[in-house]
Design a protein around this motif. Sequence first.
Motif, mmCIF file in Angstrom:
data_model
loop_
_atom_site.group_PDB
_atom_site.id
_atom_site.type_symbol
_atom_site.label_atom_id
_atom_site.label_comp_id
_atom_site.label_asym_id
_atom_site.label_seq_id
_atom_site.Cartn_x
_atom_site.Cartn_y
_atom_site.Cartn_z
ATOM 1 N N LEU A 65 1.080 -0.614 -0.005
ATOM 2 C CA LEU A 65 0.131 -0.346 -0.240
ATOM 3 C C LEU A 65 0.817 1.157 -0.105
ATOM 4 O O LEU A 65 0.840 2.037 -0.020
ATOM 5 C CB LEU A 65 -1.486 -0.017 1.215
ATOM 6 C CG LEU A 65 -2.284 -1.008 1.187
ATOM 7 C CD1 LEU A 65 -2.828 -1.023 2.301
ATOM 8 C CD2 LEU A 65 -3.017 -0.659 0.408
ATOM 9 N N GLU A 66 2.257 1.235 0.290
ATOM 10 C CA GLU A 66 2.848 2.580 0.632
ATOM 11 C C GLU A 66 3.568 2.500 -0.971
ATOM 12 O O GLU A 66 3.512 3.644 -1.722
ATOM 13 C CB GLU A 66 4.244 1.885 1.724
ATOM 14 C CG GLU A 66 5.030 3.408 1.559
ATOM 15 C CD GLU A 66 5.812 2.620 2.828
ATOM 16 O OE1 GLU A 66 6.941 3.897 2.929
ATOM 17 O OE2 GLU A 66 6.448 2.317 3.499
ATOM 18 N N ARG A 67 3.921 1.514 -1.336
ATOM 19 C CA ARG A 67 4.403 1.279 -2.487
ATOM 20 C C ARG A 67 3.809 2.022 -3.552
ATOM 21 O O ARG A 67 3.820 2.677 -4.807
ATOM 22 C CB ARG A 67 4.965 -0.191 -2.763
ATOM 23 C CG ARG A 67 5.071 0.361 -4.719
ATOM 24 C CD ARG A 67 6.358 -1.467 -4.284
ATOM 25 N NE ARG A 67 6.669 -1.311 -6.108
ATOM 26 C CZ ARG A 67 6.223 -2.311 -6.671
ATOM 27 N NH1 ARG A 67 5.282 -2.805 -7.154
ATOM 28 N NH2 ARG A 67 7.041 -1.838 -8.347
ATOM 29 N N ASP A 68 2.456 1.527 -3.695
ATOM 30 C CA ASP A 68 1.203 1.976 -4.051
ATOM 31 C C ASP A 68 0.807 3.787 -4.077
ATOM 32 O O ASP A 68 -0.194 4.355 -5.023
ATOM 33 C CB ASP A 68 0.114 1.305 -3.479
ATOM 34 C CG ASP A 68 0.479 -0.292 -5.078
ATOM 35 O OD1 ASP A 68 1.183 -0.361 -5.764
ATOM 36 O OD2 ASP A 68 -0.448 -1.011 -4.577
ATOM 37 N N GLY A 69 1.518 3.984 -2.865
ATOM 38 C CA GLY A 69 0.994 5.217 -3.467
ATOM 39 C C GLY A 69 -0.809 5.782 -1.636
ATOM 40 O O GLY A 69 -0.360 6.456 -1.975
ATOM 41 N N LEU A 70 -1.111 4.964 -1.165
ATOM 42 C CA LEU A 70 -1.973 5.063 -0.671
ATOM 43 C C LEU A 70 -2.263 5.559 0.790
ATOM 44 O O LEU A 70 -3.370 5.324 1.487
ATOM 45 C CB LEU A 70 -3.022 3.733 -0.822
ATOM 46 C CG LEU A 70 -3.284 3.182 -2.492
ATOM 47 C CD1 LEU A 70 -3.904 1.500 -2.110
ATOM 48 C CD2 LEU A 70 -4.191 4.502 -2.677
ATOM 49 N N ILE A 71 -0.668 4.458 1.513
ATOM 50 C CA ILE A 71 -0.296 4.983 3.143
ATOM 51 C C ILE A 71 0.947 5.927 3.098
ATOM 52 O O ILE A 71 1.369 5.275 2.154
ATOM 53 C CB ILE A 71 -0.651 3.898 3.684
ATOM 54 C CG1 ILE A 71 0.288 2.667 3.710
ATOM 55 C CG2 ILE A 71 -2.040 3.665 3.794
ATOM 56 C CD1 ILE A 71 0.327 1.750 4.718
#
Length: 120
Positions: A61-67
């Motif tokens: 999720l961090e990699r995807d920019g969501l968190i």
Amino acid sequence: MLDRLSDKWVTLILAALGSGGGSHQPGADCSGEPRSMRYSQLLRLLVGVSQKMLTQTLRSLERDGLITRTATPTVPVTVAYELTDLGLSLHEMMRGLKTWAEEHMDDVLANRETHDTRVA
């Protein structure tokens, strides 16, 4: 990324961060205010998730920019997660889907029963 959105833990993590950490069992309300949560809070809240799965899901999720992940240099290090604007927009979409499902569940169940009777 789209393949991960259907993952149970992705959905529950986004719901937890997007609604202030209330209960995230099926049927629970998800209308609270978004807030940051520590790893340990998420682990306690998401019943049944392993540490490995939670860590992997948070990283994706961090990699995807969501968190975002914020580490505070304490002893031990305090790590908190929070939805980004992109994550908040996805959370709002998920809330809309939940509302639709709740409003139309009786219709879906009736259609299933009609179909199953016809097919049997």
